[in-house]
Design a protein around this motif. Structure first.
Motif, PDB file in Angstrom:
ATOM      1  N   SER A   1       0.823  -1.213   0.000  1.00 39.98           N
ATOM      2  CA  SER A   1       0.000   0.000   0.000  1.00 39.98           C
ATOM      3  C   SER A   1       0.858   1.264   0.000  1.00 39.98           C
ATOM      4  N   SER A   2       2.016   1.210   0.658  1.00 39.41           N
ATOM      5  CA  SER A   2       2.875   2.404   0.722  1.00 39.41           C
ATOM      6  C   SER A   2       3.450   2.753  -0.647  1.00 39.41           C
ATOM      7  N   TYR A   3       3.663   1.758  -1.495  1.00 41.22           N
ATOM      8  CA  TYR A   3       4.131   2.025  -2.861  1.00 41.22           C
ATOM      9  C   TYR A   3       2.998   2.660  -3.671  1.00 41.22           C
ATOM     10  N   GLN A   4       1.812   2.091  -3.534  1.00 38.96           N
ATOM     11  CA  GLN A   4       0.673   2.593  -4.303  1.00 38.96           C
ATOM     12  C   GLN A   4       0.304   4.008  -3.893  1.00 38.96           C
ATOM     13  N   GLN A   5       0.423   4.330  -2.610  1.00 38.07           N
ATOM     14  CA  GLN A   5       0.093   5.674  -2.144  1.00 38.07           C
ATOM     15  C   GLN A   5       1.022   6.729  -2.711  1.00 38.07           C
ATOM     16  N   LEU A   6       2.220   6.329  -3.103  1.00 39.24           N
ATOM     17  CA  LEU A   6       3.160   7.260  -3.728  1.00 39.24           C
ATOM     18  C   LEU A   6       2.943   7.374  -5.231  1.00 39.24           C
ATOM     19  N   GLY A   7       2.018   6.576  -5.756  1.00 37.47           N
ATOM     20  CA  GLY A   7       1.709   6.655  -7.178  1.00 37.47           C
ATOM     21  C   GLY A   7       2.410   5.627  -8.039  1.00 37.47           C
ATOM     22  N   TRP A   8       3.206   4.729  -7.430  1.00 37.53           N
ATOM     23  CA  TRP A   8       3.889   3.726  -8.236  1.00 37.53           C
ATOM     24  C   TRP A   8       2.887   2.714  -8.770  1.00 37.53           C
ATOM     25  N   VAL A   9       3.089   2.318 -10.016  1.00 33.55           N
ATOM     26  CA  VAL A   9       2.194   1.383 -10.694  1.00 33.55           C
ATOM     27  C   VAL A   9       2.798  -0.017 -10.739  1.00 33.55           C
ATOM     28  N   ASP A  10       4.093  -0.092 -11.034  1.00 32.63           N
ATOM     29  CA  ASP A  10       4.784  -1.375 -11.124  1.00 32.63           C
ATOM     30  C   ASP A  10       5.059  -1.896  -9.707  1.00 32.63           C
ATOM     31  N   MET A  11       4.462  -3.024  -9.367  1.00 26.25           N
ATOM     32  CA  MET A  11       4.604  -3.596  -8.020  1.00 26.25           C
ATOM     33  C   MET A  11       5.654  -4.707  -7.959  1.00 26.25           C
ATOM     34  N   THR A  12       6.552  -4.743  -8.951  1.00 19.70           N
ATOM     35  CA  THR A  12       7.584  -5.780  -8.979  1.00 19.70           C
ATOM     36  C   THR A  12       8.383  -5.806  -7.690  1.00 19.70           C
ATOM     37  N   TRP A  13       8.814  -4.631  -7.249  1.00 16.93           N
ATOM     38  CA  TRP A  13       9.688  -4.563  -6.074  1.00 16.93           C
ATOM     39  C   TRP A  13       8.887  -4.680  -4.782  1.00 16.93           C
ATOM     40  N   ALA A  14       7.661  -4.231  -4.801  1.00 13.52           N
ATOM     41  CA  ALA A  14       6.817  -4.379  -3.610  1.00 13.52           C
ATOM     42  C   ALA A  14       6.557  -5.849  -3.308  1.00 13.52           C
ATOM     43  N   ARG A  15       6.406  -6.654  -4.362  1.00 10.74           N
ATOM     44  CA  ARG A  15       6.114  -8.071  -4.163  1.00 10.74           C
ATOM     45  C   ARG A  15       7.253  -8.806  -3.466  1.00 10.74           C
ATOM     46  N   ILE A  16       8.485  -8.336  -3.650  1.00 12.32           N
ATOM     47  CA  ILE A  16       9.620  -9.006  -2.993  1.00 12.32           C
ATOM     48  C   ILE A  16      10.195  -8.128  -1.875  1.00 12.32           C
ATOM     49  N   ASN A  17       9.418  -7.140  -1.448  1.00 14.24           N
ATOM     50  CA  ASN A  17       9.758  -6.322  -0.283  1.00 14.24           C
ATOM     51  C   ASN A  17      11.109  -5.632  -0.432  1.00 14.24           C
ATOM     52  N   ARG A  18      11.333  -5.003  -1.568  1.00 15.58           N
ATOM     53  CA  ARG A  18      12.529  -4.187  -1.773  1.00 15.58           C
ATOM     54  C   ARG A  18      12.099  -2.740  -1.982  1.00 15.58           C
ATOM     55  N   ALA A  19      12.481  -1.878  -1.085  1.00 21.29           N
ATOM     56  CA  ALA A  19      12.061  -0.477  -1.133  1.00 21.29           C
ATOM     57  C   ALA A  19      12.842   0.288  -2.203  1.00 21.29           C
ATOM     58  N   HIS A  20      12.167   1.253  -2.828  1.00 19.03           N
ATOM     59  CA  HIS A  20      12.871   2.146  -3.755  1.00 19.03           C
ATOM     60  C   HIS A  20      12.445   3.603  -3.593  1.00 19.03           C
ATOM     61  N   ALA A  21      11.606   3.892  -2.610  1.00 21.10           N
ATOM     62  CA  ALA A  21      11.226   5.268  -2.258  1.00 21.10           C
ATOM     63  C   ALA A  21      10.778   6.044  -3.494  1.00 21.10           C
TER      64      ALA A  21
END
Length: 504
Positions: free
Chosen positions: A185-205
Motif C-alpha cells: 500500500s505504501s508504494y501505491q500511495q506514492l503513485g507507483w504502478v509497477d509492483m515488482t519490487w513491492a512483491r519481494i519487499n525491496r524499497a525504492h522510495a
C-alpha cells in the motif's frame, strides 16, 4: 548526498575572492549560475522518474503487465540542463582565463577516451549521430565535473547545494523504511504502478529501482562516514543515529551491490586515514547487520536471494548456448514438468557475461561500435538491437528479460569499444582519482573529508559498475562527478594556498 556538510576550517577553503577573478562581476554571475544549475540538476535527476510516473496514464501491455510511461519533457529538461551547464562552463573558463588549468593528465586522458569512442564507432559502422548520442550518455557526468571545477564555489554555496541534496537523502531514507514496514500500500500511495519490487519487499522510495536508491544512499553514507572520522573532536551521538537511519534504509533496498560497495569504500577511507578502524568496523557492522536483519525478518527477501544464488550456480553449470532446443524454464507458465526438456532458472547477468566475453573475443580491440550493443542508446536507436547477426546466429540471447540495458556497465563498454575503450576508460578514472589519493595519503589526519569521500566513491563506482549500468544511467554520474568535482576544487585551493605561502 551528504547528511551533514563538512566544516571547512582553513581560510583558503573559500577560494579566491570574487573580485580576484579577471572577469569581475560577470565571473561572479556565471559562477553563481553554475552552482544554481548544478543544484537544480541534482534534484531533477532524483525526482525525474517519480514525476514521470505520476503524470503517466497506465496501460496493460501485450504481456499483461501494467505499464506507466510518462511524458518525455522531464528528460528533455534534464538534457537541457546538461547542455546549458556545458555552455556556461565554457564561458566561465574563458572569462576567468583559466583554460590552462584544464590540461591535466586526466583532461588529456578524457580527450583520448572520446577519440577512442569515435574510432570504435566508425570501425563498428555506427553513424555519426549514433556516435554522438552514445558518447554523450557515456560521458554526460563529465559535464558536472567540469562545471564544479569552473564554478569554484565558496563554502556557503557548496553547503547550500549539499544541504538540499541531504534533505532529499533523508526523505528517501524515511520513505524506504516506511515501505519495508507498510508493504504494498505504501508504494501505491506514492503513485507507483509497477509492483515488482513491492512483491519481494525491496524499497525504492522516490526512485524507480531499489539499486538506484541503494547507490544514492551508500554514496551519502560514505560522505557522512568520511566527515565523521575527520572530526578533530568528539562526534555527537546524533550523527551516528543519522548514519544508522541511512543504514536501515539501505537494508530496506536489499541492494547487495550497494552494501558491498559501501564496505569497500569504507575500507578505502580507513586505509587512507591510516586509523579509525574501530569507527570503520562500527559503520560496516551497522550496514551489514541491518542487511542481514532485513533478510532474517523478510521471507520475500530470503526467497529472492536464494533464487538468485541458485540461478548463478545454474548458469555456471549450464552456460549460455548449452541449453537444448525448445527448452523451457522451471516455474515459467506453460513449462510442462513431464516434458523432459526443462532447465533450472539461471541468473541472467551470468548468461549475459558469458555471451559478452565470446563477443569480445571475436572483436577484442575496438568492439562492435558505440551505440550498438546493450545500452539505452542502442535500444532507442533500434529496440531489436539484440537481433544483430554479428551477435550470433540467433543474435544476443536475452532469455526473457524485458530490461532495455545489459546489467553490467563494464560488459557494455567492453563489447562496444573493445579492450582499447575499456583500457582508456580505466586510465582516465585512474588519473581522475590519483591526485586525490596522493593528497589524502600525504596529509593523513589533515586531509579534507572531500578527498576521502571521492576516493571511496570512485571505489564504489568501479565495483558497482560490474553489476549495474550505473556509470551511464541518468542518476549516478551526476552524484559521482559532483563528489569528484568538489574534491578537485579543494585540491586546487590547497595548491593555490601553498603557492601563496611560498611567495611570502
Amino acid at each position: 548526498m551528504l547528511a551533514a556538510q563538512p566544516r571547512i576550517e582553513t581560510a583558503a577553503a573559500d577560494g579566491p575572492r570574487p573580485d580576484e577573478h579577471p572577469g569581475g562581476r560577470l565571473s561572479r554571475v556565471l559562477g553563481a549560475s553554475l552552482v544554481a544549475l548544478l543544484g537544480v540538476l541534482l534534484v531533477e535527476v532524483l525526482f525525474e522518474t517519480w514525476v514521470q510516473t505520476l503524470l503517466a496514464t497506465p496501460y496493460v501491455n501485450d504481456e499483461g503487465n501494467l505499464i506507466a510511461e510518462g511524458p518525455g519533457w522531464p528528460k528533455q529538461v534534464k538534457n537541457g540542463l546538461y547542455l546549458t551547464l556545458l555552455a556556461v562552463t565554457l564561458v566561465k573558463v574563458l572569462v576567468d582565463r583559466r583554460w590552462r588549468e584544464f590540461r591535466t593528465p586526466a583532461d588529456i586522458a578524457l580527450a583520448v577516451l572520446a577519440g577512442v569512442f569515435v574510432v570504435a564507432g566508425f570501425v563498428g559502422g555506427s553513424p555519426v549521430k549514433l556516435i554522438g548520442e552514445a558518447a554523450y550518455v557515456y560521458l554526460r557526468g563529465v559535464i558536472v565535473f567540469y562545471a564544479w571545477r569552473a564554478a569554484d564555489p565558496d563554502r556557503r554555496r557548496t553547503r547550500a547545494v549539499l544541504g538540499v541534496v541531504a534533505a532529499v537523502v533523508g526523505l528517501n531514507a524515511l520513505i524506504a523504511i516506511w515501505q519495508t514496514m507498510a508493504g504494498r500500500s505504501s508504494y501505491q500511495q506514492l503513485g507507483w504502478v509497477d509492483m515488482t519490487w513491492a512483491r519481494i519487499n525491496r524499497a525504492h522510495a522516490l526512485l524507480d529501482h531499489p539499486n538506484h536508491l541503494g547507490h544514492f544512499l551508500a554514496l551519502a553514507m560514505l560522505g557522512l562516514f568520511a566527515w565523521l572520522i575527520t572530526r578533530s573532536g568528539p562526534v555527537r551521538w546524533k550523527w551516528w543515529v543519522a548514519f544508522g537511519v541511512l543504514a536501515l534504509a539501505l537494508s530496506a533496498t536489499q541492494s547487495r551491490e550497494s552494501t558491498l560497495g559501501f564496505v569497500a569504500g569504507a575500507g578505502v577511507i580507513c586505509l587512507l586515514r591510516r586509523g579509525r578502524w574501530l569507527a570503520g568496523t562500527a559503520a560496516v557492522t551497522l550496514v551489514v547487520g541491518f542487511a542481514a536483519a532485513q533478510l532474517a525478518i523478510s521471507p520475500e527477501n530470503r526467497s529472492e536471494l536464494s533464487r538468485r544464488l541458485a540461478g548463478v550456480f545454474s548458469a555456471l553449470d549450464l552456460p549460455s548456448g548449452a541449453e537444448r532446443d525448445g527448452f523451457c524454464v522451471e516455474g515459467n507458465e506453460g513449462c510442462d514438468e513431464d516434458g523432459g526438456n526443462q532447465i533450472p532458472q539461471r541468473e541472467v547477468r551470468v548468461l549475459y557475461t558469458q555471451q559478452g566475453v565470446e563477443l569480445w573475443l571475436a572483436r577484442p580491440i575496438l568492439g562492435y561500435g558505440v551505440g550498438q550493443f546493450g545500452g539505452i542508446v542502442a535500444y532507442q536507436h533500434d529496440p531489436l538491437w539484440y537481433k544483430d547477426a554479428r551477435f550470433g546466429p540467433d543474435g544476443f540471447r536475452l532469455y526473457g528479460s524485458n530490461e532495455k540495458q545489459v546489467d553490467s556497465f563494464w560488459l557494455h563498454l567492453l563489447v562496444e569499444t573493445g579492450a582499447l575503450g575499456a583500457l582508456a576508460y580505466l586510465v582516465w578514472l585512474t588519473l581522475l582519482i590519483a591526485p586525490i589519493v596522493r593528497a589524502a595519503w600525504r596529509r593523513r589526519e589533515g586531509a579534507h573529508p572531500f578527498l576521502y569521500w571521492a576516493a571511496a566513491a570512485m571505489t564504489f563506482a568501479v565495483l558497482v559498475a560490474c553489476l549495474a549500468p550505473s556509470l551511464e544511467d541518468p542518476l549516478f554520474p551526476a552524484q559521482l562527478f559532483t563528489i569528484l568535482g568538489l574534491a578537485w576544487v579543494w585540491l586546487r585551493r590547497e595548491s593555490t594556498t601553498t603557492l601563496e605561502k611560498d611567495r611570502d
